[in-house]
Design an enzyme around this catalytic site. Sequence first.
Site, PDB file in Angstrom:
ATOM      1  N   GLU A 107     -45.758 -18.392  65.295  1.00 38.06           N
ATOM      2  CA  GLU A 107     -44.365 -18.130  66.280  1.00 38.06           C
ATOM      3  C   GLU A 107     -43.973 -19.221  67.165  1.00 38.06           C
ATOM      4  O   GLU A 107     -44.722 -19.755  67.633  1.00 38.06           O
ATOM      5  CB  GLU A 107     -44.979 -16.923  67.051  1.00 38.06           C
ATOM      6  CG  GLU A 107     -45.215 -15.611  66.317  1.00 38.06           C
ATOM      7  CD  GLU A 107     -44.136 -14.939  65.532  1.00 38.06           C
ATOM      8  OE1 GLU A 107     -43.064 -15.070  66.018  1.00 38.06           O
ATOM      9  OE2 GLU A 107     -44.525 -14.227  64.891  1.00 38.06           O
ATOM     10  N   LYS A 138     -57.982 -22.277  71.333  1.00 35.76           N
ATOM     11  CA  LYS A 138     -57.672 -23.387  72.216  1.00 35.76           C
ATOM     12  C   LYS A 138     -56.179 -22.985  72.814  1.00 35.76           C
ATOM     13  O   LYS A 138     -55.271 -22.753  72.395  1.00 35.76           O
ATOM     14  CB  LYS A 138     -57.372 -24.500  71.060  1.00 35.76           C
ATOM     15  CG  LYS A 138     -56.796 -25.917  71.809  1.00 35.76           C
ATOM     16  CD  LYS A 138     -55.339 -26.285  71.291  1.00 35.76           C
ATOM     17  CE  LYS A 138     -54.723 -27.375  72.246  1.00 35.76           C
ATOM     18  NZ  LYS A 138     -54.516 -27.133  73.533  1.00 35.76           N
ATOM     19  N   GLU A 157     -33.257 -25.308  71.390  1.00 31.35           N
ATOM     20  CA  GLU A 157     -34.213 -24.450  72.497  1.00 31.35           C
ATOM     21  C   GLU A 157     -34.353 -25.445  73.507  1.00 31.35           C
ATOM     22  O   GLU A 157     -34.718 -26.386  73.652  1.00 31.35           O
ATOM     23  CB  GLU A 157     -35.283 -24.240  71.774  1.00 31.35           C
ATOM     24  CG  GLU A 157     -36.048 -23.188  72.839  1.00 31.35           C
ATOM     25  CD  GLU A 157     -37.373 -22.608  72.266  1.00 31.35           C
ATOM     26  OE1 GLU A 157     -38.250 -23.705  71.937  1.00 31.35           O
ATOM     27  OE2 GLU A 157     -37.785 -21.363  72.239  1.00 31.35           O
ATOM     28  N   CYS A 199     -39.602 -17.449  74.577  1.00 36.39           N
ATOM     29  CA  CYS A 199     -39.049 -17.530  73.087  1.00 36.39           C
ATOM     30  C   CYS A 199     -38.055 -16.651  73.040  1.00 36.39           C
ATOM     31  O   CYS A 199     -36.995 -16.995  72.123  1.00 36.39           O
ATOM     32  CB  CYS A 199     -40.050 -17.530  72.559  1.00 36.39           C
ATOM     33  SG  CYS A 199     -41.030 -16.175  72.477  1.00 36.39           S
TER      34      CYS A 199
HETATM   35  P1  NAD Z   1     -46.433 -26.733  71.782  1.00 33.86           P
HETATM   36  O1  NAD Z   1     -46.102 -26.641  70.536  1.00 33.86           O
HETATM   37  O2  NAD Z   1     -46.168 -28.026  72.729  1.00 33.86           O
HETATM   38  O3  NAD Z   1     -47.822 -26.493  72.151  1.00 33.86           O
HETATM   39  C1  NAD Z   1     -48.250 -25.054  71.666  1.00 33.86           C
HETATM   40  C2  NAD Z   1     -49.829 -25.227  71.432  1.00 33.86           C
HETATM   41  O4  NAD Z   1     -50.029 -26.492  70.491  1.00 33.86           O
HETATM   42  C3  NAD Z   1     -50.620 -25.965  72.807  1.00 33.86           C
HETATM   43  O5  NAD Z   1     -51.780 -25.278  72.745  1.00 33.86           O
HETATM   44  C4  NAD Z   1     -50.696 -27.375  72.312  1.00 33.86           C
HETATM   45  O6  NAD Z   1     -51.815 -28.272  73.016  1.00 33.86           O
HETATM   46  C5  NAD Z   1     -50.952 -27.359  70.868  1.00 33.86           C
HETATM   47  N1  NAD Z   1     -50.530 -28.366  70.229  1.00 33.86           N
HETATM   48  C6  NAD Z   1     -49.463 -29.260  70.519  1.00 33.86           C
HETATM   49  N2  NAD Z   1     -49.525 -30.432  69.541  1.00 33.86           N
HETATM   50  C7  NAD Z   1     -50.490 -30.189  68.678  1.00 33.86           C
HETATM   51  C8  NAD Z   1     -50.929 -30.707  67.394  1.00 33.86           C
HETATM   52  N3  NAD Z   1     -50.336 -31.719  66.980  1.00 33.86           N
HETATM   53  N4  NAD Z   1     -51.644 -30.040  66.717  1.00 33.86           N
HETATM   54  C9  NAD Z   1     -52.415 -28.990  66.877  1.00 33.86           C
HETATM   55  N5  NAD Z   1     -52.176 -28.182  68.347  1.00 33.86           N
HETATM   56  C10 NAD Z   1     -51.133 -29.028  68.774  1.00 33.86           C
HETATM   57  O7  NAD Z   1     -45.550 -25.565  72.536  1.00 33.86           O
HETATM   58  P2  NAD Z   1     -45.595 -25.234  74.236  1.00 33.86           P
HETATM   59  O8  NAD Z   1     -44.675 -26.053  74.795  1.00 33.86           O
HETATM   60  O9  NAD Z   1     -46.761 -24.906  74.599  1.00 33.86           O
HETATM   61  O10 NAD Z   1     -44.815 -23.827  74.481  1.00 33.86           O
HETATM   62  C11 NAD Z   1     -43.456 -23.676  74.196  1.00 33.86           C
HETATM   63  C12 NAD Z   1     -42.835 -23.320  72.734  1.00 33.86           C
HETATM   64  O11 NAD Z   1     -43.586 -22.214  72.475  1.00 33.86           O
HETATM   65  C13 NAD Z   1     -41.284 -22.920  72.744  1.00 33.86           C
HETATM   66  O12 NAD Z   1     -40.848 -23.531  71.630  1.00 33.86           O
HETATM   67  C14 NAD Z   1     -41.344 -21.419  72.765  1.00 33.86           C
HETATM   68  O13 NAD Z   1     -40.214 -20.939  72.161  1.00 33.86           O
HETATM   69  C15 NAD Z   1     -42.581 -21.236  71.618  1.00 33.86           C
HETATM   70  N6  NAD Z   1     -43.008 -19.662  72.028  1.00 33.86           N
HETATM   71  C16 NAD Z   1     -42.824 -18.926  70.901  1.00 33.86           C
HETATM   72  C17 NAD Z   1     -43.143 -17.587  71.189  1.00 33.86           C
HETATM   73  C18 NAD Z   1     -43.111 -16.508  69.803  1.00 33.86           C
HETATM   74  O14 NAD Z   1     -43.744 -15.726  69.922  1.00 33.86           O
HETATM   75  N7  NAD Z   1     -42.087 -16.976  68.827  1.00 33.86           N
HETATM   76  C19 NAD Z   1     -43.809 -17.188  72.308  1.00 33.86           C
HETATM   77  C20 NAD Z   1     -44.108 -18.086  73.373  1.00 33.86           C
HETATM   78  C21 NAD Z   1     -43.599 -19.284  73.111  1.00 33.86           C
END
Ligand code: NAD
Length: 479
Positions: free
Chosen positions: A248, A171, A381, A282
């Site tokens: 992550e 997904k 963040e 991130c």
């Molecule tokens: P997000 O948590 O909003 O979404 C991530 C994924 O989870 C998406 O596919 C989203 O549709 C899904 N999702 C959202 N709510 C959900 C739920 N209730 N149940 C199941 N799935 C759900 O994050 P984002 O805005 O897409 O990405 C940004 C974040 O990602 C930042 O916090 C960034 O630091 C982090 N990030 C971390 C790394 C790492 O490796 N540590 C790498 C890249 C991004």
Amino acid sequence: MLFENVIAGERRSADDASRNINPSDTNDVIGEFARASNADVDDAIAAAKEAFPAWSRTTPLQRHDFLKKAADEVMARREELGHILSREEGKTLAEGIGEATRAGQVLDFFAGEALRAGGEAVPSVRSGVDVGITREPLGVVGIITPWNFPIAIPAWKIAPALAWGNTVVFKPSDLVPHSAWMLVDILNRAGLPAGVLNLVMGRGSVVGQALIKHPDVAAISFTGSVETGRTIAAACVASSPMKKVQLEMGGKNPLVVLNDASLSVAVDCALNGAFFSTGQRCTASSRLIVQDGIHDAFVAALIERMQALTVDNALLPGTQIGPVVDEKQLATDERYIAIGREEGATLAWGGERLNRARPGFYLQPALFTNVDNRMRIAREEIFGPVGSVIRVKDYDEALAVANDTVFGLSAGICTTSLKHATDFKRNAEAGMVMVNLATAGVDFHVPFGGRKGSSYGPREQGAYAREFYTVIKTAYTAA
Ligand code: NAD
């Protein structure tokens, strides 16, 4: 154009769809992408479950060959894939092509890993008994990814899952489904049997939730925000049977600049780490912790470099900073810029919304000075092109400030002192430590991940990725 989900090797349309918009030009609609329903997710999981027994018994060479073929196609089409990625996510074309190349390298690396699977033969404490330790795949793995690395993160999760014999329901983020769709298409056309890799696009609250609650999903690998990660971990533990989970998440990464640093190295690291990829990494250096003696020269030189940055359409050749990914993230960035001012930090440069030839989410990179590490802009963040300079008197204070955060992904130091570099590598509370390098920018063949609130569960990437994607079996044989 409509892009469908991919379930059991077939393209499947859905009742709902999302419009994928180019953040550099909001009049540019990239396509309509199907949004999967609960029933679609159930079907994808059923297909992955059905495909698992045969796929898990393929030989390492067969799995190698599938992944290698896909890696070669990604590499051959990296410019096209980079263009697709930059168009939907907004990172510059150079960054997009770089990321597509990284996805190819990752697939290639894990093709090799399929062949390197091994085990151990251990003498038993009992006579006449042999002990063998082997690794087995988990079953159906659910993969949930964020928007900021639309092809590299899916590649570094899907490739090890498949290399070690798991089947996958993937997904992607609702904001960047085109790169995901292309990757799945390339992998499936490399000859994966139907059901081994399924794509279910759509909202986290629907598709993500259906995936994390389903009893036939053995494990979830997630990258995204802390808030979502927490929800996912709780659901994985609550489900029966419990799911293995890998998270992550976010960062508030420090870059320490000591008096003895090379000014040009420090400014390069800060500029790249804080602002490239529009600060949407991130591993971004969102806290610049700078010692008194170099502080003013560093701030002046950094602002001079920031003023020269070209912020524009991601697909134009001269662009160095693309737009913010969407309206919501832009509003978040602007809100934090307002919070920083209210908290008493000095907005030393930038932070203005910009207009360009096409309507898009353009933001001038912003630098705050006079930041106290207790301020919200130093603790939370932001995930945008906003850097905060925190002045410190000596190395000990710099280390204490660097570690004073709930996050622990990446930490960097710019110094010419072996003593301080060594001490920082030992004592920085982060999963990755950089000396005279930006906090962002990592290799693909070594572990990636953090500590504290940034990560949960085993590391990703490199050979260490097998800790998550396999389960260990200990077998005893009386001879
Ligand atoms: P997000 O948590 O909003 O979404 C991530 C994924 O989870 C998406 O596919 C989203 O549709 C899904 N999702 C959202 N709510 C959900 C739920 N209730 N149940 C199941 N799935 C759900 O994050 P984002 O805005 O897409 O990405 C940004 C974040 O990602 C930042 O916090 C960034 O630091 C982090 N990030 C971390 C790394 C790492 O490796 N540590 C790498 C890249 C991004």
